[in-house]
Structure formats: C-alpha cells, structure tokens
Write an enzyme that holds these catalytic residues in place. Sequence first.
Site, PDB file in Angstrom:
ATOM      1  N   GLU A  41       0.852  -1.188   0.000  1.00  0.00           N
ATOM      2  CA  GLU A  41       0.000   0.000   0.000  1.00  0.00           C
ATOM      3  C   GLU A  41       0.891   1.242   0.000  1.00  0.00           C
ATOM      4  O   GLU A  41       1.855   1.301   0.735  1.00  0.00           O
ATOM      5  CB  GLU A  41      -0.855  -0.042   1.285  1.00  0.00           C
ATOM      6  CG  GLU A  41      -1.768   1.111   1.451  1.00  0.00           C
ATOM      7  CD  GLU A  41      -2.690   1.272   0.266  1.00  0.00           C
ATOM      8  OE1 GLU A  41      -3.424   0.319  -0.049  1.00  0.00           O
ATOM      9  OE2 GLU A  41      -2.684   2.353  -0.350  1.00  0.00           O
ATOM     10  N   CYS A  67       6.116   5.540   9.235  1.00  0.00           N
ATOM     11  CA  CYS A  67       6.570   4.755   8.081  1.00  0.00           C
ATOM     12  C   CYS A  67       8.028   5.004   7.707  1.00  0.00           C
ATOM     13  O   CYS A  67       8.877   4.135   7.877  1.00  0.00           O
ATOM     14  CB  CYS A  67       5.660   5.031   6.893  1.00  0.00           C
ATOM     15  SG  CYS A  67       3.941   4.659   7.265  1.00  0.00           S
TER      16      CYS A  67
HETATM   17  C1  UGA Z   1       4.738   7.720   3.509  1.00  0.00           C
HETATM   18  C2  UGA Z   1       4.808   7.601   1.983  1.00  0.00           C
HETATM   19  O1  UGA Z   1       4.822   8.909   1.406  1.00  0.00           O
HETATM   20  C3  UGA Z   1       3.607   6.821   1.453  1.00  0.00           C
HETATM   21  O2  UGA Z   1       3.727   6.649   0.053  1.00  0.00           O
HETATM   22  C4  UGA Z   1       3.583   5.448   2.141  1.00  0.00           C
HETATM   23  O3  UGA Z   1       2.475   4.670   1.720  1.00  0.00           O
HETATM   24  C5  UGA Z   1       3.490   5.648   3.640  1.00  0.00           C
HETATM   25  O4  UGA Z   1       4.631   6.419   4.096  1.00  0.00           O
HETATM   26  C6  UGA Z   1       3.497   4.299   4.297  1.00  0.00           C
HETATM   27  O5  UGA Z   1       4.531   3.612   4.230  1.00  0.00           O
HETATM   28  O6  UGA Z   1       2.462   3.861   4.789  1.00  0.00           O
HETATM   29  P1  UGA Z   1       3.340   9.276   5.190  1.00  0.00           P
HETATM   30  O7  UGA Z   1       4.076   8.583   6.284  1.00  0.00           O
HETATM   31  O8  UGA Z   1       1.859   9.459   5.296  1.00  0.00           O
HETATM   32  O9  UGA Z   1       3.568   8.491   3.812  1.00  0.00           O
HETATM   33  O10 UGA Z   1       3.987  10.716   5.055  1.00  0.00           O
HETATM   34  P2  UGA Z   1       4.752  11.558   3.925  1.00  0.00           P
HETATM   35  O11 UGA Z   1       3.821  12.435   3.229  1.00  0.00           O
HETATM   36  O12 UGA Z   1       5.618  10.668   3.114  1.00  0.00           O
HETATM   37  O13 UGA Z   1       5.693  12.471   4.850  1.00  0.00           O
HETATM   38  C7  UGA Z   1       6.680  11.863   5.668  1.00  0.00           C
HETATM   39  C8  UGA Z   1       7.485  12.906   6.410  1.00  0.00           C
HETATM   40  O14 UGA Z   1       8.355  13.598   5.538  1.00  0.00           O
HETATM   41  C9  UGA Z   1       6.665  13.992   7.109  1.00  0.00           C
HETATM   42  O15 UGA Z   1       7.191  14.178   8.420  1.00  0.00           O
HETATM   43  C10 UGA Z   1       6.887  15.218   6.255  1.00  0.00           C
HETATM   44  O16 UGA Z   1       6.788  16.407   6.974  1.00  0.00           O
HETATM   45  C11 UGA Z   1       8.294  14.982   5.759  1.00  0.00           C
HETATM   46  N1  UGA Z   1       8.637  15.669   4.492  1.00  0.00           N
HETATM   47  C12 UGA Z   1       7.965  15.373   3.357  1.00  0.00           C
HETATM   48  C13 UGA Z   1       9.669  16.591   4.470  1.00  0.00           C
HETATM   49  O17 UGA Z   1      10.316  16.873   5.499  1.00  0.00           O
HETATM   50  N2  UGA Z   1       9.982  17.203   3.287  1.00  0.00           N
HETATM   51  C14 UGA Z   1       9.341  16.923   2.150  1.00  0.00           C
HETATM   52  O18 UGA Z   1       9.694  17.511   1.107  1.00  0.00           O
HETATM   53  C15 UGA Z   1       8.303  15.994   2.177  1.00  0.00           C
END
Ligand code: UGA
Length: 439
Positions: A156, A266
């Site tokens: 997923e 994640c």
């Molecule tokens: C992540 C993946 O993006 C999903 O594709 C995956 O399905 C999911 O993990 C999972 O394994 O279940 P998620 O944990 O919801 O999704 O969050 P993200 O949107 O990936 O963000 C992760 C972290 O990175 C956040 O703390 C966000 O603030 C940070 N981030 C994101 C940054 O610091 N910089 C960015 O440019 C993007």
Amino acid sequence: MRTPYRITVIGTGYLGITHAACMAKLGHEVLGLDIDEEKIQQLNNGNLPIYEAGLEEILRDGLAAGNLRFTTSFQKAAEFGDIHFLCLGTPQVKDGWAADTSQLDSAVEALAPHVGQDCLVVGKSTVPVGTAERLAGKLTELAPRGTTVDLAWNPEFLREGFAVEDTLSPDRIVIGVRTEAAEKTLRALYAPLGDIPLVVTDFATAELVKVAANSFLATKISYINAMAEICEAAHADVTALARALSYDDRIGRRFLSPGIGFGGGCLPKDIRAFMARAEELGAGRALAFLREVDAINQRRRARAVDLARELVGGSLKNRTVAVLGAAFKPESDDIRDSPALAIAHAIHLEGGRASVYDPAALDNARKAFPELDYASSALEAARGAHVALLLTEWSDFTELDPEQLGLVVADRNIVDGRNVLDPAAWQAAAWNYRAPGRP
Ligand code: UGA
C-alpha cells in the site's frame, strides 16, 4: 469467487480503516476486524478513531448501506471472507532496527484454522522481504485439510492526509502472486478504480517495491536537508537552491522541501528495517547510505533546537518556547516519531518550557509527552514566549499574521522549521526570523 466480493480487512489502523471503507464504497461486502474492542465499537458507531479527511463520511455511508461492519471475531471473519486483507502494523522492534512482524503472524494463526472455504489472503503491510513466503507456508500448514488458502502481496502506498484519494486513485497497483487465480481475483477487485498501472511480480519483488519507494522518498528529503547543512556553512539559501533544482524534470519539486526532516510511522522505521533485513541477506553494503539518510534527518531536529537556543541568547533554561505543531505532518493527528514533538521534548530537557499547540494531534501528544505544556490555540501557545517554532506546516500556522502574533509574545523570535513563511513579511514586523538552511 462470487462478486461483489466478501472481503475482510484485518487490522484497523490508518491503512485498514481506509481500505475497508473504500472497498465498501466500491460495492463489496466488507467486514473489518481488530482485537481492540473499543475501537471496533467506535467504528460500528460510525466514529473515526483517527483524523483523516473525507474518511468518516465513507465509513458512515458503508455502515448505513449495510455492506460495511466491524468485528473482533476471527472465526466470523474466517467464515465470511473470500478475500482477507492483512493491514497490521509492523513497528520497529524495541531493541533494534528490524520490523516486528508478530502482529501478522498472530493474525494468520488466528484466522487460518477457521477458514471455511477456499480463499485468498492479501498482505498489505510493509514487511521485510521474505515475510510473504513465510506466511504462505504458515497458511498452508494451519488451514483446515482440504481448504486452499492462496496468498498475494499487495503493498500500500497511501499517504496520511490523502488516504482516501490514494486508495481510490492510486499511482499504481503492485501485486506479488504465485497463482494466476490470485492475479485474476485482484485484477477484478481493483477494476472499478479504472485504468491504473498494475505491476505483477513475485512475492519478494512486491515486498521490496514498498521499502524501496519509502527509502527513495526519505533519501530525497535527506538530500535536500544535507544541502541545507551546506547552505548554512556557506551562507547560501537552500529554499532558492531547491526551487532552482526543481525545474529540472529529472529531479522534480516534490519531497524536496528542506526543514526539520521526516517523521511518522513509516519512513523512519522502514529505512531502518530495510537496512536490518539487507544485513541479514548479506547485502548490507548496498544500503549503507541509508544510515546517513537517517543521521542527516536526526541532525535536522537538533539544528532546530540550536536555532531556538541562539535566538534566546544561548540558553533555553527557563525560556518559554511556543511549539506550533505536534503531528508529524499537517492534515494528520499522527505523532509517531514526530519531529515537532522530538524538538519540544529536547527543549524541555534543556530546561525550557515548551508550550505546544496542534489543530488535531493534541490528545495524542498529551498522552505521549505529558511533561510538556499544551495550549488551546496558536496565540495561547505563543503568549509570553521568548521564541516561537513553526514545526508542522498546518495552514493555521502558515497563515499567521506576524503583527497579531507579535502582540502576545515576549520577544519577536521565530524559527520557521518547515521553510513555509515569508521571511520579508516577518522581518518587516520586527521579528528575528531564522530557518534551517537559510542565511
Ligand atoms: C509515507 C509515503 O509517502 C507513502 O507513500 C507510504 O504509503 C506511507 O509512508 C506508508 O509507508 O504507509 P506518510 O508517512 O503518510 O507516507 O507521510 P509523507 O507524506 O511521506 O511524509 C513523511 C514525512 O516527511 C513527514 O514528516 C513530512 O513532513 C516529511 N517531508 C515530506 C519533508 O520533510 N519534506 C518533504 O519535502 C516531504
């Protein structure tokens, strides 16, 4: 197999609830299962135990239509389902980096002996490569004699905050299968989603796609945060650098936002579990770079504390710090490995008074970090603060008016941990503005 399919979804976390509700929305008969009785009761009453935009409505629609229900009984689930989805958590083990897959094992052990008919079990959890093969063996061993229980692995990719959208309009569908029947069933199940790229693989490849994707995303974030470190040393501006890089299609704009780094349930644990598994496979060297990805990410949290300390004159002791944000990212109430709370906790350990506000994650934060102070709004958190830290980029915070906030703080000092504010506007209102990766 009869259609609409009779589906069970085992494990009702972010992934399981979303999957169950969305499968019901597609018209299937769905039974969700969890061992947490209180949660099941809540779900059956149409109350969503998590913050996820648009999901509660789909949950309630399914309950009202009568094709979505929740239970704690494995026996009922086993008798009901033609397809059983495994949506259980695989957290980091307490004493190491590996993933703890015991919830998956327990679910398979509880389900398999009761299955009443030939069925397909579909794993969706993020797992160490090799888990599917192991669980397939276990299913065969534990299923009643004469019953065929096939397995498929269908990782997923949904993001919290966009869970419904990502489930109903995914970028791609990946299915690891051993039989044509399993492939056929999953193709038919997902057909209503439309023309989505579908990649059919073996078990191991399907398992690896997921951790490879999350490792790539983590690496991209740490890459730009490494550039932020260099920019700090060279008095350059990482936000301009990121923008300039992003115009190259090969690099792109997404996941290139510098700041306090990644958290959540994640990315951090997945890169560690991937390294641990690679070591076991004798391929640890291939992922050595992920150690650095993790280390860069941790350093960004420390850097935010440094910036706050510098702004208040060298010591956080007895200083009041407004912490804007507790969730690991906006549009979520998830605080697992949240950079914002790690930073607030570090400030507390240095003798500072961290006053935290978040639009959705306060209850979760309070339970996990009772030693911090909590406020009922951004302005309340900022009242009397010697420095404000923007750590989760909720629109409530990005739209804050520097003049209005300036009226309640003790000193106009701000750390823009996500590089989302307009420095000129804040400086014009006499704020000392600092942000990671900026001069
Ligand atoms: C992540 C993946 O993006 C999903 O594709 C995956 O399905 C999911 O993990 C999972 O394994 O279940 P998620 O944990 O919801 O999704 O969050 P993200 O949107 O990936 O963000 C992760 C972290 O990175 C956040 O703390 C966000 O603030 C940070 N981030 C994101 C940054 O610091 N910089 C960015 O440019 C993007």
